[in-house]
Design a protein around this motif. Sequence first.
Motif, PDB file in Angstrom:
ATOM      1  N   ALA A 168      68.284  23.809  -1.961  1.00 42.14           N
ATOM      2  CA  ALA A 168      67.448  22.631  -1.738  1.00 42.14           C
ATOM      3  C   ALA A 168      66.355  22.925  -0.708  1.00 42.14           C
ATOM      4  CB  ALA A 168      68.319  21.458  -1.280  1.00 42.14           C
ATOM      5  N   SER A 169      66.716  23.626   0.348  1.00 44.03           N
ATOM      6  CA  SER A 169      65.721  23.977   1.375  1.00 44.03           C
ATOM      7  C   SER A 169      64.655  24.906   0.808  1.00 44.03           C
ATOM      8  CB  SER A 169      66.412  24.655   2.563  1.00 44.03           C
ATOM      9  OG  SER A 169      67.284  23.773   3.201  1.00 44.03           O
ATOM     10  N   LEU A 170      65.058  25.888   0.029  1.00 45.57           N
ATOM     11  CA  LEU A 170      64.104  26.833  -0.553  1.00 45.57           C
ATOM     12  C   LEU A 170      63.151  26.118  -1.506  1.00 45.57           C
ATOM     13  CD1 LEU A 170      63.156  29.745  -0.778  1.00 45.57           C
ATOM     14  CD2 LEU A 170      64.887  30.104  -2.549  1.00 45.57           C
ATOM     15  N   ARG A 171      63.681  25.223  -2.338  1.00 45.35           N
ATOM     16  CA  ARG A 171      62.832  24.467  -3.255  1.00 45.35           C
ATOM     17  C   ARG A 171      61.789  23.672  -2.482  1.00 45.35           C
ATOM     18  NH1 ARG A 171      62.756  19.653  -3.527  1.00 45.35           N
ATOM     19  NH2 ARG A 171      64.893  19.333  -2.835  1.00 45.35           N
ATOM     20  N   SER A 172      62.223  23.002  -1.441  1.00 37.81           N
ATOM     21  CA  SER A 172      61.313  22.198  -0.638  1.00 37.81           C
ATOM     22  C   SER A 172      60.256  23.063   0.050  1.00 37.81           C
ATOM     23  CB  SER A 172      62.115  21.417   0.405  1.00 37.81           C
ATOM     24  OG  SER A 172      61.261  20.688   1.243  1.00 37.81           O
ATOM     25  N   LEU A 173      60.686  24.168   0.623  1.00 41.00           N
ATOM     26  CA  LEU A 173      59.755  25.051   1.319  1.00 41.00           C
ATOM     27  C   LEU A 173      58.743  25.682   0.376  1.00 41.00           C
ATOM     28  CD1 LEU A 173      62.210  26.759   3.817  1.00 41.00           C
ATOM     29  CD2 LEU A 173      60.325  25.215   4.375  1.00 41.00           C
ATOM     30  N   VAL A 174      59.193  26.100  -0.799  1.00 49.11           N
ATOM     31  CA  VAL A 174      58.266  26.693  -1.772  1.00 49.11           C
ATOM     32  C   VAL A 174      57.237  25.654  -2.196  1.00 49.11           C
ATOM     33  CG1 VAL A 174      58.090  27.613  -4.122  1.00 49.11           C
ATOM     34  CG2 VAL A 174      59.824  28.510  -2.560  1.00 49.11           C
ATOM     35  N   GLY A 175      57.679  24.413  -2.404  1.00 48.51           N
ATOM     36  CA  GLY A 175      56.740  23.345  -2.751  1.00 48.51           C
ATOM     37  C   GLY A 175      55.692  23.134  -1.678  1.00 48.51           C
ATOM     38  N   ARG A 176      56.130  23.112  -0.415  1.00 44.28           N
ATOM     39  CA  ARG A 176      55.183  22.954   0.696  1.00 44.28           C
ATOM     40  C   ARG A 176      54.218  24.130   0.771  1.00 44.28           C
ATOM     41  NH1 ARG A 176      58.592  22.196   5.814  1.00 44.28           N
ATOM     42  NH2 ARG A 176      56.576  22.540   6.782  1.00 44.28           N
ATOM     43  N   LEU A 177      54.729  25.336   0.573  1.00 41.11           N
ATOM     44  CA  LEU A 177      53.875  26.521   0.616  1.00 41.11           C
ATOM     45  C   LEU A 177      52.843  26.490  -0.506  1.00 41.11           C
ATOM     46  CD1 LEU A 177      53.206  29.212   1.946  1.00 41.11           C
ATOM     47  CD2 LEU A 177      54.980  30.275   0.537  1.00 41.11           C
ATOM     48  N   VAL A 178      53.253  26.083  -1.701  1.00 39.94           N
ATOM     49  CA  VAL A 178      52.313  25.979  -2.821  1.00 39.94           C
ATOM     50  C   VAL A 178      51.213  24.970  -2.496  1.00 39.94           C
ATOM     51  CG1 VAL A 178      52.095  25.162  -5.212  1.00 39.94           C
ATOM     52  CG2 VAL A 178      53.904  26.764  -4.604  1.00 39.94           C
ATOM     53  N   ARG A 179      51.593  23.834  -1.938  1.00 35.80           N
ATOM     54  CA  ARG A 179      50.579  22.831  -1.569  1.00 35.80           C
ATOM     55  C   ARG A 179      49.609  23.383  -0.526  1.00 35.80           C
ATOM     56  NH1 ARG A 179      55.019  19.785  -2.565  1.00 35.80           N
ATOM     57  NH2 ARG A 179      55.766  19.682  -0.413  1.00 35.80           N
ATOM     58  N   ARG A 180      50.123  24.099   0.466  1.00 30.58           N
ATOM     59  CA  ARG A 180      49.260  24.682   1.505  1.00 30.58           C
ATOM     60  C   ARG A 180      48.308  25.711   0.896  1.00 30.58           C
ATOM     61  NH1 ARG A 180      51.059  22.781   6.730  1.00 30.58           N
ATOM     62  NH2 ARG A 180      49.631  24.207   7.621  1.00 30.58           N
ATOM     63  N   LEU A 181      48.819  26.529  -0.033  1.00 26.88           N
ATOM     64  CA  LEU A 181      47.967  27.519  -0.686  1.00 26.88           C
ATOM     65  C   LEU A 181      46.879  26.837  -1.501  1.00 26.88           C
ATOM     66  CD1 LEU A 181      50.659  30.133  -1.708  1.00 26.88           C
ATOM     67  CD2 LEU A 181      48.748  30.519  -0.143  1.00 26.88           C
ATOM     68  N   ARG A 182      47.235  25.760  -2.196  1.00 26.32           N
ATOM     69  CA  ARG A 182      46.227  25.014  -2.962  1.00 26.32           C
ATOM     70  C   ARG A 182      45.162  24.449  -2.039  1.00 26.32           C
ATOM     71  NH1 ARG A 182      49.495  21.637  -7.633  1.00 26.32           N
ATOM     72  NH2 ARG A 182      49.738  23.412  -9.035  1.00 26.32           N
ATOM     73  N   GLU A 183      45.577  23.926  -0.889  1.00 24.45           N
ATOM     74  CA  GLU A 183      44.624  23.371   0.072  1.00 24.45           C
ATOM     75  C   GLU A 183      43.697  24.443   0.633  1.00 24.45           C
ATOM     76  OE1 GLU A 183      47.136  21.590   3.000  1.00 24.45           O
ATOM     77  OE2 GLU A 183      47.743  19.944   1.681  1.00 24.45           O
ATOM     78  N   SER A 184      44.187  25.680   0.708  1.00 23.43           N
ATOM     79  CA  SER A 184      43.383  26.753   1.289  1.00 23.43           C
ATOM     80  C   SER A 184      42.271  27.231   0.359  1.00 23.43           C
ATOM     81  CB  SER A 184      44.274  27.939   1.676  1.00 23.43           C
ATOM     82  OG  SER A 184      44.706  28.644   0.533  1.00 23.43           O
ATOM     83  N   ALA A 185      42.378  26.909  -0.918  1.00 21.59           N
ATOM     84  CA  ALA A 185      41.361  27.320  -1.894  1.00 21.59           C
ATOM     85  C   ALA A 185      41.205  26.215  -2.936  1.00 21.59           C
ATOM     86  CB  ALA A 185      41.759  28.642  -2.559  1.00 21.59           C
ATOM     87  N   PRO A 186      40.532  25.134  -2.584  1.00 20.49           N
ATOM     88  CA  PRO A 186      40.387  24.020  -3.521  1.00 20.49           C
ATOM     89  C   PRO A 186      39.676  24.463  -4.797  1.00 20.49           C
ATOM     90  CG  PRO A 186      39.047  23.674  -1.550  1.00 20.49           C
ATOM     91  CD  PRO A 186      39.845  24.917  -1.332  1.00 20.49           C
ATOM     92  N   PRO A 187      39.958  23.777  -5.918  1.00 21.46           N
ATOM     93  CA  PRO A 187      39.431  24.218  -7.212  1.00 21.46           C
ATOM     94  C   PRO A 187      37.958  23.919  -7.433  1.00 21.46           C
ATOM     95  CG  PRO A 187      40.668  22.197  -7.481  1.00 21.46           C
ATOM     96  CD  PRO A 187      40.821  22.615  -6.038  1.00 21.46           C
ATOM     97  N   GLY A 188      37.285  23.343  -6.464  1.00 18.96           N
ATOM     98  CA  GLY A 188      35.869  23.030  -6.653  1.00 18.96           C
ATOM     99  C   GLY A 188      35.700  21.928  -7.678  1.00 18.96           C
ATOM    100  N   ASP A 189      34.907  22.198  -8.699  1.00 21.01           N
ATOM    101  CA  ASP A 189      34.636  21.198  -9.730  1.00 21.01           C
ATOM    102  C   ASP A 189      35.707  21.168 -10.816  1.00 21.01           C
ATOM    103  OD1 ASP A 189      32.288  20.501  -8.441  1.00 21.01           O
ATOM    104  OD2 ASP A 189      31.064  21.890  -9.604  1.00 21.01           O
ATOM    105  N   LEU A 190      36.685  22.063 -10.740  1.00 23.37           N
ATOM    106  CA  LEU A 190      37.722  22.129 -11.763  1.00 23.37           C
ATOM    107  C   LEU A 190      38.897  21.229 -11.409  1.00 23.37           C
ATOM    108  CD1 LEU A 190      37.855  25.994 -12.346  1.00 23.37           C
ATOM    109  CD2 LEU A 190      36.627  24.293 -13.704  1.00 23.37           C
ATOM    110  N   THR A 191      39.568  20.726 -12.438  1.00 24.33           N
ATOM    111  CA  THR A 191      40.812  19.988 -12.221  1.00 24.33           C
ATOM    112  C   THR A 191      41.946  21.008 -12.112  1.00 24.33           C
ATOM    113  OG1 THR A 191      41.388  19.825 -14.569  1.00 24.33           O
ATOM    114  CG2 THR A 191      39.945  18.084 -13.657  1.00 24.33           C
TER     115      THR A 191
END
Length: 143
Positions: free
Chosen positions: A9-32
Motif C-alpha cells: 500500500a505504501s509503495l503504491r501511494s508513493l509511486v503515484g505521488r512520484l508520477v504526479r511530481r514527474l508530470r508536474e516537472s514537465a507539463p504537456p504544453g498544448d497536449l492533453t
Amino acid sequence: MNELTVTAASLRSLVGRLVRRLRESAPPGDLTWSQVAVLGYLVRDGAMTVTELADAEGVRTQSMGATVASLQASGMVTGEPDPNDGRKTRYHATEACLALVSANRAMRDDWLLQAMESQLSQEEQQQLTQLVPLLQKLADYSS
C-alpha cells in the motif's frame, strides 16, 4: 494487516505521488494527457492502429480516433496503410513528436536527478540504485 501488505500500500501511494511530481516537472504544453499517452505508446512500441491504441488505453475506438486525428492535425503522428491489411491505417510518431517526447523526458530526468542529489545522501543514492532491478521486476509482472 501484515508487513508486506502495508509495504504494498505504501509503495503504491508513493509511486503515484512520484508520477504526479514527474508530470508536474514537465507539463504537456498544448497536449492533453491522453494525447501524451498515445505518443508514448507510438514512441515505445512503434506504429499502431487506432484499435490497438484504444485497447492499450482502455478507451473506445471512436474516442481514440478523435485523439489520433488531433495528433495528426498537429503534426505529431502520421498514418500509413497497414502492409498486411490495406483497409487499416498504422500511425507512427513524426520527427516533431520524437523531439517533443525527448525534451519532455529530459525535463523529467533532470527533475528526478536533482531531487535524488539534493534529498538523498550518497549511501541512500546507492541503496536506491540497488533497488531499481527489484522495482523493474515488479513493473514487468503480469498476473
